[in-house]
Design a protein around this motif. Structure first.
Motif, PDB file in Angstrom:
ATOM      1  N   PRO A 253       3.196   1.973  -3.718  1.00 18.36           N
ATOM      2  CA  PRO A 253       2.495   2.591  -4.850  1.00 18.36           C
ATOM      3  C   PRO A 253       2.040   4.016  -4.563  1.00 18.36           C
ATOM      4  O   PRO A 253       2.093   4.884  -5.445  1.00 18.36           O
ATOM      5  CB  PRO A 253       1.305   1.655  -5.075  1.00 18.36           C
ATOM      6  CG  PRO A 253       1.747   0.348  -4.524  1.00 18.36           C
ATOM      7  CD  PRO A 253       2.583   0.693  -3.360  1.00 18.36           C
ATOM      8  N   ALA A 254       1.584   4.270  -3.336  1.00 13.12           N
ATOM      9  CA  ALA A 254       1.154   5.624  -3.005  1.00 13.12           C
ATOM     10  C   ALA A 254       2.333   6.605  -3.068  1.00 13.12           C
ATOM     11  O   ALA A 254       2.201   7.722  -3.582  1.00 13.12           O
ATOM     12  CB  ALA A 254       0.523   5.647  -1.613  1.00 13.12           C
ATOM     13  N   ALA A 255       3.489   6.187  -2.578  1.00 13.61           N
ATOM     14  CA  ALA A 255       4.664   7.062  -2.639  1.00 13.61           C
ATOM     15  C   ALA A 255       5.111   7.300  -4.072  1.00 13.61           C
ATOM     16  O   ALA A 255       5.471   8.429  -4.447  1.00 13.61           O
ATOM     17  CB  ALA A 255       5.794   6.438  -1.814  1.00 13.61           C
TER      18      ALA A 255
ATOM     19  N   LEU B  94       0.819  -1.219   0.000  1.00 17.25           N
ATOM     20  CA  LEU B  94       0.000   0.000   0.000  1.00 17.25           C
ATOM     21  C   LEU B  94       0.851   1.267   0.000  1.00 17.25           C
ATOM     22  O   LEU B  94       0.521   2.248  -0.671  1.00 17.25           O
ATOM     23  CB  LEU B  94      -0.925   0.000   1.224  1.00 17.25           C
ATOM     24  CG  LEU B  94      -1.984  -1.104   1.274  1.00 17.25           C
ATOM     25  CD1 LEU B  94      -2.745  -1.018   2.591  1.00 17.25           C
ATOM     26  CD2 LEU B  94      -2.962  -0.971   0.105  1.00 17.25           C
ATOM     27  N   VAL B  95       1.935   1.251   0.747  1.00 15.83           N
ATOM     28  CA  VAL B  95       2.734   2.461   0.905  1.00 15.83           C
ATOM     29  C   VAL B  95       3.571   2.756  -0.334  1.00 15.83           C
ATOM     30  O   VAL B  95       3.649   3.911  -0.792  1.00 15.83           O
ATOM     31  CB  VAL B  95       3.632   2.329   2.148  1.00 15.83           C
ATOM     32  CG1 VAL B  95       4.618   3.482   2.242  1.00 15.83           C
ATOM     33  CG2 VAL B  95       2.771   2.276   3.405  1.00 15.83           C
TER      34      VAL B  95
ATOM     35  N   PHE C   8       3.213   7.236  -6.754  1.00 11.30           N
ATOM     36  CA  PHE C   8       2.219   8.100  -7.402  1.00 11.30           C
ATOM     37  C   PHE C   8       2.437   9.561  -7.032  1.00 11.30           C
ATOM     38  O   PHE C   8       2.422  10.450  -7.892  1.00 11.30           O
ATOM     39  CB  PHE C   8       0.812   7.647  -7.010  1.00 11.30           C
ATOM     40  CG  PHE C   8      -0.271   8.516  -7.557  1.00 11.30           C
ATOM     41  CD1 PHE C   8      -0.654   8.422  -8.895  1.00 11.30           C
ATOM     42  CD2 PHE C   8      -0.908   9.449  -6.748  1.00 11.30           C
ATOM     43  CE1 PHE C   8      -1.656   9.233  -9.400  1.00 11.30           C
ATOM     44  CE2 PHE C   8      -1.914  10.251  -7.244  1.00 11.30           C
ATOM     45  CZ  PHE C   8      -2.296  10.150  -8.585  1.00 11.30           C
ATOM     46  N   ARG C   9       2.682   9.816  -5.750  1.00  5.92           N
ATOM     47  CA  ARG C   9       2.903  11.198  -5.322  1.00  5.92           C
ATOM     48  C   ARG C   9       4.185  11.754  -5.927  1.00  5.92           C
ATOM     49  O   ARG C   9       4.226  12.911  -6.347  1.00  5.92           O
ATOM     50  CB  ARG C   9       2.964  11.259  -3.797  1.00  5.92           C
ATOM     51  CG  ARG C   9       1.629  10.986  -3.120  1.00  5.92           C
ATOM     52  CD  ARG C   9       1.797  10.981  -1.607  1.00  5.92           C
ATOM     53  NE  ARG C   9       2.264  12.277  -1.133  1.00  5.92           N
ATOM     54  CZ  ARG C   9       1.460  13.296  -0.809  1.00  5.92           C
ATOM     55  NH1 ARG C   9       0.140  13.146  -0.935  1.00  5.92           N
ATOM     56  NH2 ARG C   9       1.946  14.432  -0.376  1.00  5.92           N
ATOM     57  N   THR C  10       5.222  10.955  -6.001  1.00  2.46           N
ATOM     58  CA  THR C  10       6.470  11.418  -6.611  1.00  2.46           C
ATOM     59  C   THR C  10       6.291  11.720  -8.094  1.00  2.46           C
ATOM     60  O   THR C  10       6.782  12.733  -8.608  1.00  2.46           O
ATOM     61  CB  THR C  10       7.561  10.361  -6.408  1.00  2.46           C
ATOM     62  OG1 THR C  10       7.701  10.089  -5.006  1.00  2.46           O
ATOM     63  CG2 THR C  10       8.884  10.829  -6.965  1.00  2.46           C
TER      64      THR C  10
END
Length: 340
Positions: free
Chosen positions: A281-283, A278-279, A285-287
């Motif tokens: 892919p979210a990181a 979970l962490v 995407f934000r980058t």
């Protein structure tokens, strides 16, 4: 019948006695005798020689409280070397059982019979439950044949006398994939005619129908014929192992015991990978969004903002973008013409 005058004196004496007893400190209650510290177990016989058909008293001290003991009269044995040939040299049918009291002592009557082997003879005391100690006391059966002790030739033969079990528990790190470990405990006895010195056991662990992975472990010590010993062997699985396993121990090519072992799943590892899924892919995407925004801001042309007429008030005209406010054409300014 007492005279009436003596009654007040008797009552006064009883009152004074009760008052004195009340003033005296109470006597401390007698505590129950504490069991002495367990030391090396000992065995003593009431006499060192007796004819067949007689009886002797066997007593001991230093044993574990509540333990069950077996008392036998054996041939071909000495207190130093034990019983050569194991319990095959003992009068097993005429043996006696004894229970150790809370103070670690016992006492039992043992009939004097002819053992199946010649003397030198001993009174053989071994623990059945609660202890694996073995102690021999010298004894002579009057009229029984005597012969030198035979050489301890032949092979020692180990057999399991009590069910094997796994001891220990999983630690906190096992929840995160550390190797699970236990201690395999079993009680073996030497049923052969020779002592077993420093036996090497084969400990195997298997899961499902897979072949067990065997590992040799050496136990330091000597098990004399007729004696028993408590064996402790370390068992360890690979990191992250879980499921239903079988732990087996063999000696001399013979399976001695097998014990199931249910190993729980390392849920800490599962939780770690779930959070990582979970962490990350979210990181990413934000980058990526931050890079796109930064790249778009450098390449984008500025958009001119049109200024409407009369923006500065009524009667004013907005200056064209290619004229400065001071150089804007007026009505009285001459028009430049080219040369005719």
């Amino acid at each position: 019948m007492r005279p009436a005058a003596a009654r007040p004196r008797t009552a006064l004496a009883a009152l004074l006695t009760a008052l004195v007893l009340a003033l005296l400190p109470a006597a401390p209650a007698h505590p129950s005798p504490a069991a002495p510290a367990a030391g090396d177990p000992t065995v003593a016989v009431s006499r060192t020689q007796a004819p067949k058909g007689g009886e002797l008293t066997v007593s001991g001290a230093g044993w574990k409280a509540g333990a069950l003991l077996m008392v036998l009269l054996c041939g071909q044995g000495t207190p130093e070397k034990g019983v050569v040939g194991g319990t095959n040299s003992c009068a097993n049918t005429d043996g006696r059982a004894a229970t150790v009291d809370p103070r670690g002592a016992f006492s039992v009557k043992l009939p004097v019979v002819a053992p199946p082997r010649p003397c030198p003879c001993v009174v053989h005391v071994s623990g059945v439950t609660g202890t694996q100690d073995v102690v021999d006391a010298g004894f002579t059966v009057a009229g029984h044949p005597t012969a030198p002790l035979p050489d301890a030739t032949g092979d020692g033969r180990l057999a399991v006398l009590a069910a094997a079990r796994l001891e220990g528990s999983s630690g906190f790190l096992t929840w995160f994939g550390a190797p699970p470990s236990r201690t395999l405990v079993l009680t073996v006895g030497n049923l052969g005619g020779a002592p077993v010195r420093d036996p090497v056991f084969l400990v195997g662990t298997a899961r499902g129908v897979l072949a067990p992975g065997d590992e040799e472990q050496q136990w330091r010590g000597t098990i004399k014929p007729g004696q028993k010993a408590r064996i402790e062997l370390d068992v360890e699985l690979s990191a992250g192992a879980h499921g239903d396993y079988r732990v087996s121990v063999s000696y001399g090519g013979k399976l001695l015991a097998e014990q199931p072992w249910a190993v729980g799943r390392p849920w800490g590892v599962v939780l770690f990978w779930a959070l990582l899924a979970l962490v990350v892919p979210a990181a990413l995407f934000r980058t990526g969004m931050a890079l796109v925004d930064r790249a778009g801001g450098r390449n984008r042309a500025p958009v001119p903002v049109p200024v409407p007429a009369d923006a500065d008030g009524p009667g004013t005209t907005a200056a064209l973008p290619w004229f400065l406010p001071d150089s804007a054409p007026t009505e009285n300014s001459p028009t430049t013409k080219g040369h005719s």
